[in-house]
Design an enzyme around this catalytic site. Structure first.
Site, short mmCIF file in Angstrom:
data_model
loop_
_atom_site.label_atom_id
_atom_site.label_comp_id
_atom_site.label_asym_id
_atom_site.label_seq_id
_atom_site.Cartn_x
_atom_site.Cartn_y
_atom_site.Cartn_z
N ARG A 102 0.88 -1.19 0.00
CA ARG A 102 0.00 0.00 0.00
C ARG A 102 0.91 1.22 0.00
O ARG A 102 1.71 1.41 0.91
CB ARG A 102 -0.90 -0.02 1.23
CG ARG A 102 -1.65 1.29 1.43
CD ARG A 102 -2.77 1.18 2.43
NE ARG A 102 -3.91 0.49 1.87
CZ ARG A 102 -5.16 0.61 2.34
NH1 ARG A 102 -5.42 1.38 3.36
NH2 ARG A 102 -6.15 -0.05 1.78
N HIS A 129 -7.29 1.01 -6.49
CA HIS A 129 -7.53 0.12 -5.34
C HIS A 129 -8.20 -1.15 -5.88
O HIS A 129 -9.38 -1.41 -5.60
CB HIS A 129 -8.43 0.85 -4.32
CG HIS A 129 -8.42 0.24 -2.95
ND1 HIS A 129 -7.66 -0.87 -2.61
CD2 HIS A 129 -9.09 0.60 -1.82
CE1 HIS A 129 -7.87 -1.16 -1.35
NE2 HIS A 129 -8.72 -0.30 -0.84
N GLN A 132 -10.11 -3.74 -3.52
CA GLN A 132 -11.41 -3.26 -3.05
C GLN A 132 -12.50 -3.60 -4.05
O GLN A 132 -13.59 -4.07 -3.68
CB GLN A 132 -11.32 -1.72 -2.87
CG GLN A 132 -12.63 -1.08 -2.49
CD GLN A 132 -13.08 -1.47 -1.11
OE1 GLN A 132 -12.31 -1.36 -0.16
NE2 GLN A 132 -14.31 -1.92 -0.96
N ASP A 223 -16.94 7.47 -1.50
CA ASP A 223 -15.67 7.32 -0.77
C ASP A 223 -15.37 8.68 -0.13
O ASP A 223 -16.02 9.68 -0.46
CB ASP A 223 -14.58 6.90 -1.78
CG ASP A 223 -13.22 6.67 -1.15
OD1 ASP A 223 -13.15 6.54 0.09
OD2 ASP A 223 -12.21 6.62 -1.89
N CYS A 263 -16.37 2.04 0.46
CA CYS A 263 -15.20 1.18 0.74
C CYS A 263 -14.81 1.22 2.21
O CYS A 263 -14.16 0.30 2.68
CB CYS A 263 -14.04 1.60 -0.15
SG CYS A 263 -13.62 3.35 0.00
N ARG A 291 -14.00 -8.42 1.33
CA ARG A 291 -12.58 -8.18 1.10
C ARG A 291 -11.79 -9.45 1.37
O ARG A 291 -10.88 -9.81 0.63
CB ARG A 291 -12.06 -7.06 2.02
CG ARG A 291 -12.68 -5.68 1.82
CD ARG A 291 -12.31 -5.10 0.47
NE ARG A 291 -10.89 -5.06 0.26
CZ ARG A 291 -10.06 -4.10 0.69
NH1 ARG A 291 -10.56 -3.07 1.33
NH2 ARG A 291 -8.75 -4.15 0.44
#
Ligand code: CP
Ligand code: NVA
Length: 306
Positions: A102, A129, A132, A223, A263, A291
């Site tokens: 990340r 991402h 996700q 988001d 998310c 996830r």
């Protein structure tokens, strides 16, 4: 189980439409318990940004597969003291079987991938991402039975999550609309990439009008307004993004059976109201659970678990 064995996942566009469907299918089987895979390998987590879901869901998935996880906290390894990525990548490659990173700059992921022979997974960058969106598509498939012909509307900042959603939806036969303020719209390169993937089969629309975008949508998605690394911009962005809040009035414009996704982490009364995230159309907890299932399917595919 290894159609993707040895590959990297830096972008959702690294998958073909068929490979995406295979991962989603495997994720559903793993969740249902109809498949049980084992894989005694070592996953490294190198996270330069905070994480709850990605860190814990990757770890739980790997332990459930029978593997091990090493948390390579940048603050206690040499990476934060300036050791070049090229050197770190070639060393970690000798110890680990797979590495999830990340970070901020997508180019750092590409450098890792070019120097390490093990699979490198993008666990969020400023650009994308992808992990996700595997879970998001799984959640949509569960809610509607099929992805084909659905319309997802993303309302908010046109950055990492929006980018991966555009690519993933285009690949999965889902119409995608993104409503963002001017100057906060998705990158043109991603819009072009998604449009090319959709190839006229589904729509890829970018607009500044959240109401028009929400009309008849099956999925309403948002988001945060200030992503990790943009904390100092959070206050100044509030008035710019206020018209893009996912609230009950906006949800009225969506399909009656629409679901709401986020998310997470969420800022209540900013990008989403408490009433909507806690309301009957919210699927955010299933989405967060997925996830783990989606990433387990991804790990199993990249590692060739049996
Ligand atoms: N959605 C998501 O990636 O959450 P974390 O930042 O907690 O990993
Ligand atoms: N856009 C957000 C997503 C967090 C999961 C960020 O980058 O901080």
């Amino acid at each position: 189980m290894g159609p993707l064995k040895g590959r990297d996942l830096l972008s959702l566009a690294d998958l073909t439409a068929d490979e995406l469907q295979e991962i989603l299918h495997l994720a559903a089987q793993l969740k249902a318990g109809t498949v049980n895979l084992k894989c005694q390998k070592i996953l490294g987590l190198l996270f330069y940004k905070a994480s709850t879901r990605t860190r814990v869901s990757f770890s739980a998935a790997m332990y459930q597969l029978g593997g091990q996880v090493l948390d390579l906290n940048p603050n206690v390894t040499q990476v934060s003291r300036g050791e070049p990525i090229a050197d770190t990548a070639r060393v970690l490659d000798r110890y680990l079987d797979i590495l999830a990173i990340r970070t901020f700059d997508q180019r750092d992921l590409e450098t890792f991938a070019s120097y390490a022979r093990i699979p490198i997974i993008n666990a969020l960058s400023d650009l994308e991402h992808p992990c996700q969106v595997l879970a998001d598509l799984q959640t949509m498939q569960e809610s509607f039975g099929s992805l084909n012909g659905l319309t997802l509307t993303y309302v908010g900042d046109g950055n990492n999550v929006a980018h991966s959603l555009m690519l993933g939806c285009a690949m999965a036969g889902v119409n995608v609309r993104v409503a963002s303020p001017p100057n906060y719209q998705p990158l043109e390169t991603i819009v072009e990439q998604a449009t090319a993937i959709a190839d006229g089969r589904t729509e890829v629309i970018v607009t500044t009008d959240p109401v028009a975008a929400a009309k008849g949508a099956h999925v309403l998605y948002t988001d945060v307004w200030a992503s990790m690394g943009q904390e100092d911009l959070a206050e100044s962005r509030i008035p710019i993004f206020q018209p893009y809040q996912v609230n009950e009035a906006l949800l009225e414009h969506a399909d009656k059976a629409a679901i709401v996704l986020h998310c997470l982490p969420a800022h209540r009364e900013e990008e989403i109201t408490n009433a909507v995230i806690e309301g009957p159309q919210s699927r955010v907890w299933d989405q967060a659970e997925n996830r783990m299932h989606a990433q387990k399917a991804l790990l199993a595919s990249l590692l060739g678990a049996e």
